[in-house]
Each structure stands twice: as structure tokens, then as C-alpha cells.
Design an enzyme around this catalytic site. Structure first.
Site, PDB file in Angstrom:
ATOM      1  N   GLY A  13      25.350  11.254 -25.519  1.00  0.00           N
ATOM      2  CA  GLY A  13      26.124  10.693 -24.407  1.00  0.00           C
ATOM      3  C   GLY A  13      26.977  11.744 -23.709  1.00  0.00           C
ATOM      4  N   ASN A  35      27.688  10.502 -37.757  1.00  0.00           N
ATOM      5  CA  ASN A  35      26.359  10.790 -38.300  1.00  0.00           C
ATOM      6  C   ASN A  35      26.115  12.306 -38.276  1.00  0.00           C
ATOM      7  OD1 ASN A  35      23.608  11.201 -38.644  1.00  0.00           O
ATOM      8  ND2 ASN A  35      23.077   9.243 -37.678  1.00  0.00           N
ATOM      9  N   TYR A 149      39.443  -2.978 -25.494  1.00  0.00           N
ATOM     10  CA  TYR A 149      38.924  -1.646 -25.129  1.00  0.00           C
ATOM     11  C   TYR A 149      39.837  -1.020 -24.069  1.00  0.00           C
ATOM     12  CZ  TYR A 149      35.633   1.811 -23.160  1.00  0.00           C
ATOM     13  OH  TYR A 149      35.039   2.967 -22.710  1.00  0.00           O
ATOM     14  N   ILE A 182      28.710   5.265 -16.871  1.00  0.00           N
ATOM     15  CA  ILE A 182      27.904   6.470 -17.082  1.00  0.00           C
ATOM     16  C   ILE A 182      26.681   6.090 -17.913  1.00  0.00           C
ATOM     17  CG2 ILE A 182      27.916   8.849 -17.943  1.00  0.00           C
ATOM     18  CD1 ILE A 182      30.019   8.288 -15.676  1.00  0.00           C
TER      19      ILE A 182
END
Ligand code: NDP
Length: 238
Positions: A13, A35, A149, A182
Site C-alpha cells: 500500500g 507479517n 477511525y 488511495i
């Protein structure tokens, strides 16, 4: 000697594009994401060698401390910190689960606080050190279905402005970049045709277009405590 840039959320991203651009510009990049395999895989797309990948959940204080100690030991002092690690859990407040609210605040807001705290001491030793936190236009304008958020991103704005004041005398600059829609995994569930109608430029942005603006803030020398909006004009229509 090349500058060391730590990109949290750098495996894909927006953070992925930032990592690639900084590597192209000659930085040594430490890619951080939960990760570790994904962070390591992202190194393959970076120009040059010497980059490092680390698995770390930015919402966990001990993991953050350990990760930044490792970065300091193996790579040296940090010049740039980009906080692009983030999650969304969109829901109307009445349907929001407390565990999702905590995950949002812990990752998007606390996470950036913890990484800044862990990086600052090291940044004192480099010239022209800078932090870019990734906020959001919804943190500035609000959006139904994204109250928690938005709160995490609005909090990041206050954090950025205050920290900028705290560390200005040490010549460390701290800015917030607020993207609109985006094209990344985070927005893959949205129909672009619907979203794009409200964007004056008529399309979602690309991660690379945000990365250019992050680079501008990192490389500037007299901008601190500011919010730079990269949203194709979306904010004008909100
Ligand atoms: P992606 O979902 O594409 O990437 C998110 C990145 O953050 C991944 O590298 C992910 O890796 C990492 N990450 C997530 N949680 C954590 C965690 N707890 N610890 C460490 N790393 C983590 O998201 P985007 O690139 O779209 O978003 C980047 C930032 O930009 C976020 O803060 C987002 O809120 C913000 N933003 C995005 C917009 C958009 O339209 N895409 C609009 C406005 C703001 P891993 O899963 O391995 O941990």
C-alpha cells in the site's frame, strides 16, 4: 553515508510505495509490518541492497521497543520515520464492537506514538531528521460510518502538532499527511465508480502519488507541525 528510513506499514500500500521511493532516492530502508514474511518479500522491489525487514505489531509497546533497538544496533541512527501502519474497521458507532474500537485506536494512534517515542532518541543524532505520520481526510472532516477511525486520525493530528513543538528545538520536524481515497488493499472493497464521483479529480489516488508528497515533507527543511492533504480535492467536496 545513506540516510536510514524506517517505514512502519512498509510492506504494501502507501507504505510500500514510500519504501520504494525512498530506496530509489538512496535511503537505506527498514520495512516494518506485522507479517515479517511480507516485509521481507517487499525488500525484493526496493532499489539497492542493505535494506532490512522486521516483523512488529506497532500497537505492542514491547515489540516496538525491541524492534527499534534492533534497528539501532544493526543499521545505526534513524533519519526518517514514516508511520503508515494502519487499519480500518468501518461501522456505524451503534454497531461498532469495543474490541474493534480498541484495535483502531491502538494501531492507528497509539502505534504512531510508540514508534515516535522509540525512534526519537536515535533521531537526535542525525541532521535533518523528520517524521511523517499518515492521517486521513476523514480525520479532518469526519465521515459517517468511520467515527472511531476518524477519531484515531484526528488524534494523530493533535499528536503531530504537539510533538512538532516538543522536538523543534532539536531540529526534528514532524508532519501529518492526510490522504483521501488511495488505491490499496484498504480500499479494495470500495467501488471506485461510486467513490470517485465525489472527488473533484474524478479518480482514486495511487500510493505512488502519496509517496511523492511524503518524500517532499521528509526532504523539506522549514515545514513542521503541518497537515498536507493529498486527496484529489475530495476535502473540498466534503
Ligand atoms: P494497507 O492495508 O494497504 O497497508 C497497511 C500496512 O500497515 C501494511 O503494511 C500492514 O502490514 C501494516 N500494518 C497494519 N497493522 C499493523 C500493525 N499493527 N503493526 C504493524 N504494521 C501494521 O493500507 P494503506 O496503505 O491503504 O494505508 C496506509 C495508511 O494510510 C493507514 O494508516 C491508513 O489508515 C491511511 N490511509 C489510507 C487511505 C486509503 O485510501 N488507502 C486513505 C487515508 C488514509 P501487516 O498487515 O503485515 O501488518
Amino acid at each position: 553515508m545513506s540516510r536510514l528510513a524506517v517505514v512502519c506499514g512498509g510492506s504494501r500500500g502507501i507504505g510500500g510505495a514510500v519504501s520504494r521511493l525512498l530506496a530509489e532516492r538512496g535511503c537505506r530502508v527498514a520495512v516494518v509490518s506485522r507479517n515479517e514474511d511480507a516485509a521481507r518479500a517487499a525488500l525484493a522491489s526496493l532499489h539497492g541492497a542493505d535494506h532490512v525487514a522486521l516483523g512488529c505489531d506497532v500497537s505492542k509497546e514491547q515489540e516496538v521497543q525491541k524492534t527499534f533497538e534492533t534497528i539501532q544496533k544493526t543499521c545505526g541512527n534513524i533519519s526518517y520515520l514514516v508511520n503508515a501502519a494502519g487499519i480500518n474497521r468501518d461501522a456505524l458507532l451503534l454497531r461498532s464492537r469495543p474490541e474493534d474500537m480498541l484495535a483502531l485506536l491502538h494501531t492507528n494512534l497509539l502505534g504512531s506514538m510508540l514508534t515516535c517515542r522509540a525512534a526519537l532518541r536515535s533521531m537526535l543524532h542525525t541532521r535533518g531528521a523528520a517524521v511523517v505520520n499518515i492521517g486521513s481526510v476523514v480525520g479532518l472532516k469526519g465521515n459517517a460510518g468511520q467515527s472511531v477511525y476518524s477519531a484515531s486520525k484526528a488524534g494523530l493530528e493533535g499528536f503531530t502538532r504537539s510533538l512538532a513543538k516538543e522536538v523543534a528545538s532539536r531540529n526534528i520536524r514532524v508532519n501529518l499527511l492526510a490522504p483521501g481515497f488511495i488505491r490499496t488493499d484498504m480500499t479494495s472493497g470500495l467501488k471506485e465508480e461510486d467513490g470517485a464521483r465525489s472527488i473533484p479529480l474524478g479518480r482514486f489516488g495511487e500510493p505512488e502519488e502519496v509517496a511523492q508528497a511524503v518524500l517532499f515533507l521528509l526532504e523539506s527543511s522549514y515545514i513542521t507541525g503541518q497537515v498536507l492533504v493529498v486527496d484529489g480535492g475530495l476535502q473540498l467536496a466534503m
